[in-house]
Design a protein around this motif. Structure first.
Motif, PDB file in Angstrom:
ATOM      1  N   CYS A  11       0.808  -1.222   0.000  1.00 34.36           N
ATOM      2  CA  CYS A  11       0.000   0.000   0.000  1.00 34.36           C
ATOM      3  C   CYS A  11       0.837   1.267   0.000  1.00 34.36           C
ATOM      4  O   CYS A  11       0.294   2.361  -0.082  1.00 34.36           O
ATOM      5  CB  CYS A  11      -0.960  -0.011   1.197  1.00 34.36           C
ATOM      6  N   GLY A  13       2.521   2.436   2.445  1.00 35.47           N
ATOM      7  CA  GLY A  13       2.512   3.066   3.768  1.00 35.47           C
ATOM      8  C   GLY A  13       3.866   3.013   4.440  1.00 35.47           C
ATOM      9  O   GLY A  13       4.783   2.318   3.997  1.00 35.47           O
ATOM     10  N   CYS A  41       3.382  -2.221   8.888  1.00 27.71           N
ATOM     11  CA  CYS A  41       2.892  -1.123   8.062  1.00 27.71           C
ATOM     12  C   CYS A  41       1.834  -0.345   8.835  1.00 27.71           C
ATOM     13  O   CYS A  41       0.894  -0.938   9.367  1.00 27.71           O
ATOM     14  CB  CYS A  41       2.297  -1.666   6.763  1.00 27.71           C
ATOM     15  N   CYS A  44      -1.748  -0.737   6.406  1.00 32.03           N
ATOM     16  CA  CYS A  44      -2.495  -1.977   6.168  1.00 32.03           C
ATOM     17  C   CYS A  44      -2.182  -3.063   7.186  1.00 32.03           C
ATOM     18  O   CYS A  44      -2.860  -4.082   7.216  1.00 32.03           O
ATOM     19  CB  CYS A  44      -2.261  -2.493   4.746  1.00 32.03           C
TER      20      CYS A  44
HETATM   21 ZN   LIG Z   1       0.794  -1.449   3.869  1.00 30.74          ZN
END
Ligand SMILES: [Zn+2]
Length: 76
Positions: A11, A13, A41, A44
């Motif tokens: 993602c 992140g 993370c 997520c």
């Molecule tokens: Zn993530």
């Protein structure tokens, strides 16, 4: 060897130090290890373990398998 990315590949992140819960189903039993230090993370929740941590978990899992432990729940 585990490569720990600087950004989450899923993602994008930020990855921060945190803890996760490790579970292993050995068929003869289940091992649950809580408070495992991990990189997590912030978006997520995907987690990465450092090699030394993964080795510790492997040793715990192998011992439980050898002893045919039905349920082991420990905290790191
Ligand atoms: Zn993530």
């Amino acid at each position: 060897m585990t490569h720990i990315p600087s950004k989450c590949p899923f993602c994008g992140g930020n990855i921060e130090k945190g803890t996760t819960t490790f579970t292993a189903d050995l068929q003869t039993g289940v091992v649950v290890v809580r408070n495992v230090p991990a990189l997590v993370c912030s978006q997520c929740g995907e987690d990465w373990l450092e090699d030394s941590t993964a080795e510790n978990l492997e040793a715990i899992t192998q011992r439980a398998r050898a002893q045919k432990t039905q349920l082991e729940m420990i905290s790191m």
